[in-house]
Scaffold this motif. Sequence first.
Motif, PDB file in Angstrom:
ATOM      1  N   THR A 163       1.646  10.775  -5.497  1.00  0.00           N
ATOM      2  CA  THR A 163       1.250  12.181  -5.414  1.00  0.00           C
ATOM      3  C   THR A 163       1.982  13.025  -6.453  1.00  0.00           C
ATOM      4  O   THR A 163       2.991  12.615  -7.026  1.00  0.00           O
ATOM      5  N   THR A 168      -5.596   3.961  -7.548  1.00  0.00           N
ATOM      6  CA  THR A 168      -5.496   4.977  -6.506  1.00  0.00           C
ATOM      7  C   THR A 168      -6.845   5.670  -6.323  1.00  0.00           C
ATOM      8  O   THR A 168      -7.640   5.767  -7.260  1.00  0.00           O
ATOM      9  N   ASP A 169      -7.074   6.159  -5.090  1.00  0.00           N
ATOM     10  CA  ASP A 169      -8.266   6.959  -4.857  1.00  0.00           C
ATOM     11  C   ASP A 169      -7.932   8.422  -5.139  1.00  0.00           C
ATOM     12  O   ASP A 169      -6.867   8.742  -5.678  1.00  0.00           O
ATOM     13  N   ARG A 176      -4.004   7.255  -2.847  1.00  0.00           N
ATOM     14  CA  ARG A 176      -3.672   6.089  -2.014  1.00  0.00           C
ATOM     15  C   ARG A 176      -4.152   4.804  -2.692  1.00  0.00           C
ATOM     16  O   ARG A 176      -5.211   4.773  -3.315  1.00  0.00           O
ATOM     17  N   TYR A 177      -3.368   3.755  -2.531  1.00  0.00           N
ATOM     18  CA  TYR A 177      -3.738   2.447  -3.059  1.00  0.00           C
ATOM     19  C   TYR A 177      -3.469   1.379  -2.015  1.00  0.00           C
ATOM     20  O   TYR A 177      -2.656   1.538  -1.119  1.00  0.00           O
ATOM     21  N   GLN A 178      -4.179   0.280  -2.119  1.00  0.00           N
ATOM     22  CA  GLN A 178      -4.039  -0.849  -1.196  1.00  0.00           C
ATOM     23  C   GLN A 178      -4.283  -2.127  -1.985  1.00  0.00           C
ATOM     24  O   GLN A 178      -5.346  -2.301  -2.589  1.00  0.00           O
ATOM     25  N   LYS A 195       0.856  -1.169   0.000  1.00  0.00           N
ATOM     26  CA  LYS A 195       0.000   0.000   0.000  1.00  0.00           C
ATOM     27  C   LYS A 195       0.899   1.228   0.000  1.00  0.00           C
ATOM     28  O   LYS A 195       2.065   1.162   0.389  1.00  0.00           O
ATOM     29  N   GLY A 196       0.368   2.337  -0.458  1.00  0.00           N
ATOM     30  CA  GLY A 196       1.188   3.539  -0.512  1.00  0.00           C
ATOM     31  C   GLY A 196       0.404   4.691  -1.086  1.00  0.00           C
ATOM     32  O   GLY A 196      -0.837   4.663  -1.151  1.00  0.00           O
ATOM     33  N   ARG A 197       1.134   5.700  -1.532  1.00  0.00           N
ATOM     34  CA  ARG A 197       0.486   6.895  -2.068  1.00  0.00           C
ATOM     35  C   ARG A 197       1.301   7.443  -3.233  1.00  0.00           C
ATOM     36  O   ARG A 197       2.526   7.568  -3.145  1.00  0.00           O
ATOM     37  N   ASP A 213       5.849   4.540  -2.174  1.00  0.00           N
ATOM     38  CA  ASP A 213       5.308   5.879  -2.326  1.00  0.00           C
ATOM     39  C   ASP A 213       6.066   6.584  -3.445  1.00  0.00           C
ATOM     40  O   ASP A 213       7.251   6.320  -3.656  1.00  0.00           O
ATOM     41  N   GLU A 231      -7.033  10.673  -3.251  1.00  0.00           N
ATOM     42  CA  GLU A 231      -5.880  11.125  -2.490  1.00  0.00           C
ATOM     43  C   GLU A 231      -4.586  10.458  -2.972  1.00  0.00           C
ATOM     44  O   GLU A 231      -3.515  10.694  -2.418  1.00  0.00           O
ATOM     45  N   GLY A 247      -3.066  13.824  -4.652  1.00  0.00           N
ATOM     46  CA  GLY A 247      -3.034  12.478  -5.190  1.00  0.00           C
ATOM     47  C   GLY A 247      -3.065  12.437  -6.702  1.00  0.00           C
ATOM     48  O   GLY A 247      -3.682  13.283  -7.355  1.00  0.00           O
TER      49      GLY A 247
END
Length: 526
Positions: free
Chosen positions: A202, A233-234, A238-240, A198-200, A286, A236, A214
């Motif tokens: 940006t 990703t959403d 972010r993904y999981q 998971k991470g982000r 990230d 923001e 994001g």
Amino acid sequence: MKNFFFPFFALLLLCACSKATQDGDFAGSESSDSLPGHEMIVLGRQLDDPYSVENMTKALEALYPTKADRINVDPTHLYVRFLPSNEKEYDALLERGLDLLDHPLDYEIVREGDYYHDPSVEEGKITWQYAVVSPCFDFGTGVRYEILDRCHIPVTMPDMKSDENGIDWEAVERKAYEISGNASRLQPVTKAGGNSPKGRITIVDEELSAEEVGVKGVMVSCNSFVKFGKAYTDEEGRYQMSTHFSSKPRYRLCFKNKKGFCIGFNLLLVPASVSSLGKGETTGLDCKVTKNSDRMLFTRCVVNNSAYDYYEQCLGDKKSIPTPPANLRIWLFQALSSSSAVMLQQGACIDSSVLAEYLGQYLTLVKMFLPDVTLGIKSAHSYRDIYATTVHELSHASHYMAVGNDYWDAYATFVLSSFVTSGFVTYGVGTEKNHGYCEVGEMWAYYMQSSMVNERYQGETKRFYGMNYWFHPQILLNLEERGLDRYKIFAALGPDVVDKEMLRKKLLSLYPEFKSAITQAFARYF
């Protein structure tokens, strides 16, 4: 469209297919092991896949000698490669839900890149495409294929150490890495066994704010050998993922947005470009992108977010502007400054005799790969520049949704013909036959470009686009100031509105309460 619709499109294709060196540094997190590259992936030696049925069986026998003979290690997946003969066959594979990679999964990656082309496949042809499929996969599609291996990829859950047979498949998986000679790739065991990334992701728009936002709706994909994980990703960034990994996976961004649009055109013609992020930790990776990041990565992320935001604003509260087609295909050209909304994949323009005359032998190539929007960003150096170009062309795409192919054919024919007959003046001079199609279309697109850019970048001197052209987008900006917003204006852009006079009459019929504002705005500029 912007600068020109597609005059000399053959030259555009030739320029876009030439190799170009991109400058800039990657602004990723410390978890990224390598810089993304945009040349061809360089492969090293072939590795022994730990997930092969043979290796997983050996691992089970080594850890559970008294149970192994009672448990069948059946194939859960097939490691396959396909060789589509054309894009129709390639698309047929995508429609089956396959995640395709153009390079083998069981080789060392000596140098990361955005694409790979098998030396056994002729240049200009689609290369082998590698995938992991169910053992029950129906190969009856006519596409050439080869089964490379039968694999057992266990499903492990963080809250379950063992299955009903008392088998810790996480431990079996790790043992298979050792048996296959890949022990050095294993990561330390965590309390939960494996790790789910998971991470982000940006990006920073420095002209708007120093704060990172994001990268929206983009696919993050990763794999270790034949084991894959992916997630969108959403808003923001972010993904999981649900997949657990025991070894560092290779991460990449695939620019097929969950809204449906694709940002394509690497050095090869593919529906969705891929930016490699290299290997990352099993816990995730990230990535922070800025204008000083790798140029290709930065521009793809900006176009992604610009298009995502455009789709969102189309609906607004009024829900009267149609979004572009859900399968919109955007080509991104780093070496060109011209952009267009040709809508070829949707069926527009492609059989135009004028287009055929100017494209000649390249018409077949265009028919094969069918872009909808092309963005030339050679002169776009900031987030705002790329945003402005993107929303301009997507405004055309929404207009196309309201008017259809016949309208767009006439529009395209005018722009292409007038460009030549007027002495290579962009959009002609406004007196040519069918100039009204361009008049309405460009008035709308430049108005939207100015309106959306100034809406996004508030608190400074406003920027306006296309104000010196003969079709005067100022008219629509003036109407917006007087209370006719973009949703009301767009409602007038039907297939019957083919020049400014018909637009004026349509607006008057729809909004008689704005008669004074409409009459004054048109009279001021015509």
